[in-house]
Design a protein around this motif. Structure first.
Motif, short mmCIF file in Angstrom:
data_model
loop_
_atom_site.label_atom_id
_atom_site.label_comp_id
_atom_site.label_asym_id
_atom_site.label_seq_id
_atom_site.Cartn_x
_atom_site.Cartn_y
_atom_site.Cartn_z
N ASN A 134 0.88 -0.95 -0.14
CA ASN A 134 0.32 0.06 0.00
C ASN A 134 0.82 1.31 -0.02
N ILE A 135 0.63 2.02 -0.79
CA ILE A 135 2.19 3.28 -1.51
C ILE A 135 0.62 3.91 -0.98
N GLN A 136 0.45 5.69 -0.55
CA GLN A 136 0.22 6.91 -0.72
C GLN A 136 1.46 7.79 -1.22
N ILE A 137 0.83 8.36 -2.59
CA ILE A 137 1.88 9.41 -2.91
C ILE A 137 1.21 10.89 -2.46
N GLY A 152 4.63 -2.37 -9.89
CA GLY A 152 5.58 -2.82 -9.19
C GLY A 152 5.85 -4.19 -9.43
N ASP A 153 7.26 -4.34 -9.24
CA ASP A 153 7.67 -6.04 -9.45
C ASP A 153 7.12 -6.11 -11.15
N MET A 154 7.50 -5.27 -12.04
CA MET A 154 6.89 -5.71 -13.33
C MET A 154 5.62 -5.85 -13.24
N GLU A 155 4.19 -5.60 -12.34
CA GLU A 155 2.61 -5.72 -12.58
C GLU A 155 2.45 -4.20 -12.72
N GLN A 156 1.47 -3.72 -13.31
CA GLN A 156 0.59 -3.15 -13.08
C GLN A 156 -0.67 -3.03 -11.74
N LEU A 157 -0.01 -1.68 -11.26
CA LEU A 157 -1.11 -1.76 -9.77
C LEU A 157 -1.58 -0.28 -10.02
N THR A 158 -2.62 -1.15 -9.02
CA THR A 158 -3.51 -0.32 -9.09
C THR A 158 -3.89 1.69 -8.13
N VAL A 159 -4.67 2.17 -8.82
CA VAL A 159 -4.58 3.42 -8.57
C VAL A 159 -5.95 4.15 -8.56
N ARG A 160 -5.91 4.61 -6.70
CA ARG A 160 -6.49 5.15 -6.68
C ARG A 160 -6.46 7.15 -6.53
N ILE A 161 -7.28 8.60 -7.20
CA ILE A 161 -6.89 9.14 -6.72
C ILE A 161 -7.41 10.03 -5.90
N HIS A 162 -7.02 10.82 -5.04
CA HIS A 162 -8.77 11.16 -4.14
C HIS A 162 -8.72 12.51 -4.54
N GLU A 163 -10.30 12.36 -4.70
CA GLU A 163 -10.76 13.85 -5.64
C GLU A 163 -10.37 14.60 -4.41
N MET A 172 -1.46 20.26 -4.31
CA MET A 172 -0.97 19.31 -4.00
C MET A 172 -2.60 18.32 -3.49
N GLN A 173 -1.53 16.14 -3.98
CA GLN A 173 -2.72 15.70 -4.53
C GLN A 173 -2.29 14.10 -3.83
N GLN A 174 -3.15 13.87 -3.54
CA GLN A 174 -3.01 12.72 -2.76
C GLN A 174 -3.59 11.27 -3.93
N ALA A 175 -2.50 10.22 -3.67
CA ALA A 175 -3.82 8.53 -4.48
C ALA A 175 -2.96 7.56 -3.55
N THR A 176 -3.89 6.86 -3.48
CA THR A 176 -3.42 5.69 -3.38
C THR A 176 -3.25 4.15 -4.01
N ILE A 177 -2.39 3.56 -4.14
CA ILE A 177 -2.03 2.42 -5.12
C ILE A 177 -1.23 1.15 -3.81
N THR A 178 -2.01 0.69 -4.80
CA THR A 178 -2.09 -0.81 -4.08
C THR A 178 -1.65 -2.06 -4.73
N ALA A 179 -1.04 -3.38 -4.10
CA ALA A 179 -0.56 -4.54 -4.87
C ALA A 179 -1.31 -5.40 -4.48
N ASP A 180 -1.60 -6.11 -5.17
CA ASP A 180 -2.28 -7.66 -4.33
C ASP A 180 -1.46 -9.03 -3.52
N SER A 181 -0.28 -8.10 -3.77
CA SER A 181 0.97 -8.90 -2.56
C SER A 181 2.18 -7.97 -1.95
N SER A 182 2.99 -8.56 -1.35
CA SER A 182 4.06 -7.29 -1.05
C SER A 182 5.35 -6.85 -2.60
#
Length: 402
Positions: A134-137, A152-163, A172-182
């Motif tokens: 879980n990455i918050q940028i 991430g690790d050569m796989e596309q990650l899910t991105v959710r931009i906080h509106e 300044m913006q915030q986005a949360t990026i999630t991966a299926d595994s570590s």
């Protein structure tokens, strides 16, 4: 770099007002079922990374590891930083720091931001210690708000931009990026962006419960630098949501001619922001190392070459500000770890200095961080023991005395 543990009595005698930390200890006692956020704010002693990494390592081993926490691309700003992670990019970045006298724009919640005007900027991060899912940028892509892509690790990650970015200054913006595994590395890109782009930093979590230890340190920083922009502390606290705020400042004030009265005024400003934006956070002040300054530089000849012998003397203003920090904590009921006295009582620090006698080498900072962990752990273990004595026969959950 290993540092031996000291006894509970040895470490706890330098911790004052530890009762102010009892609500935090209750949170740590339940760290197997929740994330406990710790935010360590400081100067060059913190920016180097060794101090907070050593403290975090001990706390995570005792209470659980919730991830790397706040990460800032120090190396892309061409300055020193922690070894636990590293950033890279195909383009050259510029930076703005909170300590700079003339700032074109806000240096961001991390006290430093990197920026570029290159089209389609991208950044990569490799995690050397730990992992994340879980990455918050936090970034500023301008009014166009170009979308971010993440791999991430050569796989596309899910991105959710906080509106809803009304809580943040400027664009300044915030986005949360999630991966299926570590994952252990990721790449961020903004392929549609044109114009000025600013990157403020990221928070990395691994999906586990335990301690999430954030460290923000800027070379040369004082309390006043984090206070001078109205957004810095509030946004830091809003993003990191600390249950414990560790404040390790005072060195640059002592070497910069700041008086005790001026220091108290700045500490008051800091604590006002904490009470307003993180009212539940417990605070632990630390006093600065005593440090030295150059006294004289004497030239001498040897084998037809000129050498210079430099002597150092203690800076008396460090002792003055150390006393003011202690008194401020007594007056207001805040916990304080008197590192100034702790290091003077520990002969191991004789080999902990760097060449300038103001900073430590890697051994010295690791020793300091280990002592900080030992101090918190000893106070926690005493609290657990008191609970056990007060309620005999009742089981105490999680992280008992180790």
């Amino acid at each position: 770099m290993g540092c031996s543990m000291k006894s509970s009595a040895q470490t706890s005698r330098f911790l004052f007002n530890d009762t102010a930390l009892y609500p935090l200890f209750e949170q740590l006692r339940r760290a197997d079922s929740q994330v406990v956020s710790i935010f360590h704010l400081g100067d060059s002693h913190v920016q180097a990374g060794f101090l907070p990494e050593a403290a975090a390592a001990g706390l995570k081993q005792k209470f659980g590891d919730a991830g790397p926490g706040w990460v800032l691309p120090y190396n892309l700003a061409r300055t020193n930083g922690p070894d636990a992670y590293r950033w890279s990019s195909h383009i050259r970045w510029s930076s703005v720091r909170v300590v700079e006298r003339y700032q074109v724009y806000w240096p961001g919640p991390g006290g430093m931001t990197i920026h570029t005007s290159q089209v389609s900027p991208s950044l990569s991060c490799t995690i050397k210690q730990g992992s994340t899912d879980n990455i918050q940028i936090f970034y500023d892509a301008g009014t166009g708000k170009a979308p971010v892509q993440a791999v991430g690790d050569m796989e596309q990650l899910t991105v959710r931009i906080h509106e809803d970015s009304t809580a943040f200054p400027e664009n300044m913006q915030q986005a949360t990026i999630t991966a299926d595994s570590s994952i252990y590395a990721f790449r961020l890109s903004w392929p549609q962006h044109k114009g000025l782009f600013r990157f403020y930093g990221a928070v990395l979590q691994n999906g586990h419960q335990g301690v999430l230890y954030h460290a923000i340190g800027i070379n040369g920083a004082q309390f006043m630098h984090y206070n001078q922009h109205a957004a810095t502390l509030p946004v830091q606290l809003r993003i990191l949501r600390p249950q414990l705020l560790i404040l390790s400042l005072g060195t640059n004030e002592a070497f910069g001619g700041v008086t005790a009265a001026q220091l108290r005024q700045e500490m008051d400003k800091t604590m006002k922001a904490v009470r307003e934006h993180a009212p539940g956070a417990k605070v632990l002040f630390t006093t600065p190392p005593y440090g030295m300054k150059k006294k004289r530089r004497v030239a001498y000849r040897k084998n037809k070459r000129t050498y210079y012998r430099v002597t150092y003397a203690a800076n008396p203003q460090v002792a003055v500000l150390r006393a003011e920090i202690l008194q401020y904590c007594r007056d207001n009921g805040y916990a304080c770890w008197d590192f100034y006295d702790a290091m003077r009582a520990d002969k191991r620090f004789l080999r902990g200095w760097s060449n300038d006698k103001l900073h430590f080498n890697a051994y010295g900072y690791t020793l300091q961080g280990t002592m900080l962990f030992e101090t918190i752990a000893a106070a926690y273990d005493d609290w657990i023991k008191n609970l056990t004595d007060a309620f005999p026969g009742k089981p105490v959950e999680r992280a008992e005395i180790q």
